[in-house]
Design an enzyme around this catalytic site. Structure first.
Site, short mmCIF file in Angstrom:
data_model
loop_
_atom_site.label_atom_id
_atom_site.label_comp_id
_atom_site.label_asym_id
_atom_site.label_seq_id
_atom_site.Cartn_x
_atom_site.Cartn_y
_atom_site.Cartn_z
N ASP A 120 -4.39 5.45 0.56
CA ASP A 120 -3.31 5.80 1.47
C ASP A 120 -1.97 5.45 0.82
O ASP A 120 -1.69 4.28 0.54
CB ASP A 120 -3.46 5.03 2.79
CG ASP A 120 -2.59 5.60 3.89
OD1 ASP A 120 -1.44 5.95 3.60
OD2 ASP A 120 -3.05 5.68 5.04
N HIS A 129 -3.04 9.66 3.86
CA HIS A 129 -2.56 9.16 5.14
C HIS A 129 -2.77 10.24 6.19
O HIS A 129 -2.10 11.28 6.19
CB HIS A 129 -1.08 8.79 5.04
CG HIS A 129 -0.56 8.09 6.26
ND1 HIS A 129 -0.81 6.76 6.52
CD2 HIS A 129 0.19 8.54 7.30
CE1 HIS A 129 -0.23 6.41 7.65
NE2 HIS A 129 0.37 7.48 8.15
#
Length: 528
Positions: A389, A419
């Site tokens: 992420d 993300h």
């Protein structure tokens, strides 16, 4: 002849070089997959405390037990992140109808009810509501009754429904959910009627919105999903409300679990400037209204999310205008300091400690850290995170101990996903296309979350039938908790606490789960 051979070799040399390069890359990817396979053998797919619900999830929720993220280049974290934030699905047919909700202090938040506009989609939805189960997504919570469940979606803290969130709306509507999106003050076109913005972990507005949504559908089960930084108010709400919440279960996609660490960790420039630009646009729209409350110029000139948040909500960052010691106003009183807000008594009673700005950065997070009341959460919560992420701190900073010791929290940690991306593997999409065309383009996280809600509902329904710890509709303990809410006009009970609390000793009738396999009973302890 020799000249012809050399001409052929010179023509084939670039192709041979590309072939060799592709073989090397394929070998490297195979090595990486082998390393990840050995890693996943050591780490369970679902990180949680041993309990009856955890075993039930592993047995019946196949999407959680076998996450299959997409390979490169579709699995590139930045490509997935930008796609989730900017690129919507083709043929978007989801529209919203808005309700503006007046709050206790005079502010307004927006709740958008999602609607499917295509005729074919409406027919498909009726078909899904009539079924009791389907191949990939399973049963929706209310498909077997006349009251479909309500799915509450909470977007990023800067507001607005992203393409990722709209895709989840589309998928949930097809599975028979009523879908509603919550928008905080001054976001997504919501009008601002008070000179106050929502703090990162302030659940007061969400609590009133949940009460309103429950009043609209009192017979439906209510579940919630947060996106990215929207987890701040969702997790805070679950902790502050405890067992009196109307929610049956919740999930957080790419959540911000440690808020202060997230604001203090450097973010890639393209995402940092994008988030700042969005926040500054919202503030600049109401700059004149906030000039008497916060240092607007400092907030608009900030270069990081921390500086922006601190300028808005911390009194230490708001430069007071110091009047001379002998200066008095027309009433003979000393002028009010610049950083002290003038709040009506009724609004101050409703806002509690947040009626005034926090003294400094640390005290701000004492009342806004998402997991400050984690031990009070009384419903199952699923968190889906990715190691790659680009917007969150490294995966090594995740509070793994929380998931290993608290039976209400479940964590799925994938190697890829970006993300709020979690694009599915191509082979899995082909299999889904053969089995069920309705979910062939859905994100893996969407399928996993809706499957999680289905399995949790089945588990709680079985507990109620067995008469173990659940009785009556939604369980007797839930109904009792809702009755204990009393008047919904009172403020939430506020507490100052650390991020992770020491586990409390449990009552004898509430048996916890240990490593020997004792059964954890899902009987709620009333904390409000």
């Amino acid at each position: 002849m020799e000249l012809f051979v050399w001409d052929c070799l010179s023509c084939l040399l670039p192709s041979l070089f590309l072939l060799l390069l592709s073989l090397v890359l394929h070998w490297l990817r195979a090595r990486c997959r082998t390393g990840r396979a050995s890693m996943t053998e050591e780490e369970p797919p679902l990180i949680c405390k041993h309990s009856a619900l955890a075993k039930y999830l592993l047995r019946h929720c196949g999407s959680l037990a076998r996450p299959r993220p997409a390979a490169w280049p579709r699995g590139d974290p930045h490509l997935q992140t930008l796609s989730a934030l900017l690129c919507g699905p083709a043929g978007d047919t989801v529209e919203f109808t808005r309700d503006n909700l007046l709050l206790r202090d005079g502010g307004i938040v927006a709740v958008d009810w999602a609607l499917e506009t295509g005729l074919g989609e409406r027919i498909g939805r009726g078909r899904w509501e009539g079924r009791k189960e389907h191949q990939s997504g399973g049963k929706a919570l209310g498909c077997f009754t006349s009251t479909p469940p309500v799915l509450l979606l909470i977007p990023h803290s800067w507001g607005g429904a992203s393409p990722h969130l709209k895709a989840l709306c589309h998928q949930a509507i097809r599975q028979g959910f009523y879908v509603v999106v919550f928008h905080p003050r001054a976001t997504a076109g919501c009008p601002l009627t008070t000179a106050r913005l929502t703090e990162f972990g302030d659940p007061a507005d969400l609590d009133q919105a949940v009460t309103y949504i429950h009043s609209r559908h009192p017979s439906s089960e209510l579940v919630a999903v947060s996106e990215g930084s929207g987890s701040g108010i969702l997790l805070s709400y679950l902790g502050e409300c405890g067992s009196s919440t109307y929610l049956t279960a919740a999930a957080a996609l790419s959540p911000v679990l440690l808020g202060q660490l997230w604001f203090q960790t450097a973010m890639p420039a393209i995402y940092r400037w994008g988030a700042l630009f969005h926040r500054k646009l919202q503030l600049r729209r109401y700059a004149n209204s906030f000039r008497g409350v916060v240092d607007v110029d400092r907030a608009l000139s900030s270069s990081s999310l921390r500086d922006f948040e601190e300028a808005l909500f911390c009194s230490s960052a708001q430069r007071p205008e110091k009047p001379p010691l002998n200066s008095l106003n027309n009433s003979g009183l000393r002028p009010r300091p610049h950083n002290e807000r003038e709040v009506a008594p009724s609004a101050a009673w409703a806002l509690g400690e947040r009626a005034q700005p926090a003294e400094d950065w640390d005290s701000y997070w004492e009342r806004n850290e998402p997991l400050r009341d984690a031990d009070e959460v009384a419903v199952p919560v699923l968190c889906i995170c990715s190691r790659d992420d680009p917007l969150l701190p490294p995966a090594s900073t995740l509070p793994i101990a929380l998931f290993q010791n608290n039976p209400h929290f479940f964590l799925v940690l994938t190697d890829k996903g970006g993300h709020c991306g979690f694009t599915r593997d191509q082979q899995e999409m082909e299999e889904g296309k053969d089995e069920n065309k309705e979910v062939e383009d859905a994100s893996w996280s969407h399928i996993a979350v809706l499957d999680f809600f289905r399995v949790v509902a089945d588990f709680l329904r079985g507990e109620r039938r067995d008469g173990t710890s659940w009785g009556g509709p939604l369980g007797g303990n839930i109904q009792a908790g809702q009755r204990n809410r009393g008047s919904t006009m009172g403020p939430l009970h506020r507490r100052r606490a650390t991020v992770m609390r020491r586990p409390r000793p449990q009552a004898p009738e509430q048996s916890s789960v240990d490593e020997e396999g004792e059964t954890f009973t899902w009987k709620r302890s009333y904390t409000r």
